[in-house]
Enzyme design. Structure first.
Site, PDB file in Angstrom:
ATOM      1  N   ARG A 176      40.475  14.675  33.406  1.00 52.39           N
ATOM      2  CA  ARG A 176      39.426  14.780  32.375  1.00 52.39           C
ATOM      3  C   ARG A 176      39.972  14.453  30.977  1.00 52.39           C
ATOM      4  O   ARG A 176      39.242  14.482  29.990  1.00 52.39           O
ATOM      5  CB  ARG A 176      38.840  16.201  32.340  1.00 52.39           C
ATOM      6  N   GLY A 225      43.163  25.370  28.427  1.00 56.70           N
ATOM      7  CA  GLY A 225      42.897  26.027  27.142  1.00 56.70           C
ATOM      8  C   GLY A 225      42.616  27.501  27.272  1.00 56.70           C
ATOM      9  O   GLY A 225      42.278  28.155  26.290  1.00 56.70           O
ATOM     10  N   GLU A 264      42.526  18.861  34.751  1.00 59.23           N
ATOM     11  CA  GLU A 264      42.502  18.560  33.316  1.00 59.23           C
ATOM     12  C   GLU A 264      43.027  17.160  33.023  1.00 59.23           C
ATOM     13  O   GLU A 264      42.519  16.457  32.141  1.00 59.23           O
ATOM     14  CB  GLU A 264      43.320  19.612  32.538  1.00 59.23           C
ATOM     15  N   LYS A 273      25.448  25.858  38.843  1.00 58.24           N
ATOM     16  CA  LYS A 273      26.469  25.067  38.128  1.00 58.24           C
ATOM     17  C   LYS A 273      27.863  25.434  38.623  1.00 58.24           C
ATOM     18  O   LYS A 273      28.854  25.265  37.919  1.00 58.24           O
ATOM     19  CB  LYS A 273      26.368  25.299  36.611  1.00 58.24           C
ATOM     20  N   ARG A 274      27.910  25.972  39.834  1.00 53.68           N
ATOM     21  CA  ARG A 274      29.179  26.351  40.471  1.00 53.68           C
ATOM     22  C   ARG A 274      29.989  27.296  39.571  1.00 53.68           C
ATOM     23  O   ARG A 274      31.203  27.241  39.491  1.00 53.68           O
ATOM     24  CB  ARG A 274      30.018  25.113  40.839  1.00 53.68           C
ATOM     25  N   GLU A 330      42.299  29.743  35.488  1.00 48.02           N
ATOM     26  CA  GLU A 330      42.906  30.486  34.366  1.00 48.02           C
ATOM     27  C   GLU A 330      42.341  31.901  34.286  1.00 48.02           C
ATOM     28  O   GLU A 330      43.057  32.863  34.004  1.00 48.02           O
ATOM     29  CB  GLU A 330      42.659  29.739  33.058  1.00 48.02           C
TER      30      GLU A 330
END
Ligand SMILES: COc1cc(/C=C/C(=O)SCCNC(=O)CCNC(=O)[C@H](O)C(C)(C)COP(=O)(O)OP(=O)(O)OC[C@H]2O[C@@H](n3cnc4c(N)ncnc43)[C@H](O)[C@@H]2OP(=O)(O)O)ccc1O
Length: 264
Positions: free
Chosen positions: A141, A146, A138, A31-32, A118
């Protein structure tokens, strides 16, 4: 959603000890290395219990990528209240990394995206190889960072550059990441992990009090008003030089038992 009482999924991290260096591999390559609750809580567990024998931590990605960011499959069902709780959980975990007792070095390759970026921001040193690329998709998306990115990333690359990343979603190359102050080191191909390990051995050999001062005091001093900052610096310098470890190390140099400073 995972909460503070849940245990992390230890299988999602590959943790190894090499002398005084702990390596922490994000271990979801299929899932990288997308960051789901299991891996975030496993990071919390790991950084809550760094053994006393460890002097530095290297965090890296198993497989071809560092991390593709937040696991988007866990986001779809979350309402606003759950989103707030989730974001604050990430903050606590990444704070644990930033305020770790020992230096944390991130070895970056492939995707370093969104929450993965992050996470890298919470490390103290970032080492990237040419395959590394950085993006904040982001905006595409429909979400916002966050994981503390809006606090940490502007302090590294500035608000205008982060705004460009978020508004355009443009992928920044490893070369740009180094030029803009995100990564302190840019290596040759496949060089990030070896270089991070080399640096980790080096920083682990420092006096613990010096590393403590750099990790805990320096960021506060740098953000304080100059008078407060200078006072904090004097206090920290006094504490460090009064320690028996400093006296031992200075004596060793004066007796020519330790190396001179020389270019590497
Ligand atoms: C809002 O509150 C928050 C937010 C946040 C943080 C937010 C973010 O991190 S936003 C960024 C999210 N990440 C992405 O948009 C990247 C998406 N992934 C990709 O673009 C690509 O997968 C790639 C990273 C470029 C790699 O490409 P490739 O090598 O071709 O691999 P794929 O075939 O695309 O993927 C393989 C496999 O992995 C799954 N996968 C990849 N990334 C993710 C992901 N981020 N989430 C979930 N799953 C992912 C992909 O679906 C494939 O799965 P299969 O089952 O199909 O094999 C933080 C905290 C807050 O509170």
């Amino acid at each position: 959603m995972g909460n503070a009482a849940d245990a992390g999924d230890a299988s999602l991290l590959r943790i190894e000890t090499r002398g005084a260096v702990l390596t922490v591999g994000l271990n979801r390559p299929a899932k990288r290395n997308a960051l789901n609750d299991g891996i975030i809580l496993a990071l919390r567990d790991c950084f809550s219990a760094i053994p006393d024998t460890i002097g530095a931590v290297v965090i890296h990605g198993v497989g071809d990528h560092f991390s593709s960011g937040l696991d988007l499959s866990e986001l779809t069902e979350r309402d606003a209240t759950e989103g707030l709780v989730h974001s604050q959980m990430w903050h606590r975990v990444f704070d644990r990394i930033q305020y770790c007792r020992v230096p944390v070095i991130a070895a970056l390759k492939g995707a370093v995206i969104g929450g993965g970026l992050e996470l890298a921001c919470a490390a103290h040193i970032r080492v990237a190889e040419p395959s590394a690329y950085f993006a904040l998709p982001e905006g595409q998306r429909g979400i916002f960072v966050g994981g503390g990115g809006s606090v940490r990333l502007p302090r590294l690359i500035g608000v205008p550059r982060m705004a460009d990343m978020m508004l355009t979603g443009r992928v920044y190359s490893a070369t740009e990441g180094a030029a803009y102050g995100f990564s302190q080191y840019l290596t040759e191909a496949d060089g990030a992990l070896p270089k991070a390990l080399e640096l980790a051995e080096r920083v682990a050999a420092n006096a613990p009090l010096t590393n403590f001062a750099v990790l805990q005091a320096l960021p506060m001093i740098a953000e304080a008003n100059p008078q407060t900052g200078l006072l904090m610096e004097s206090l920290m310098a006094t504490v460090a030089q009064s320690d028996k470890e400093a006296k031992k190390r200075i004596r060793a140099f004066l007796d020519r038992k330790t190396a001179k400073v020389k270019p590497t």
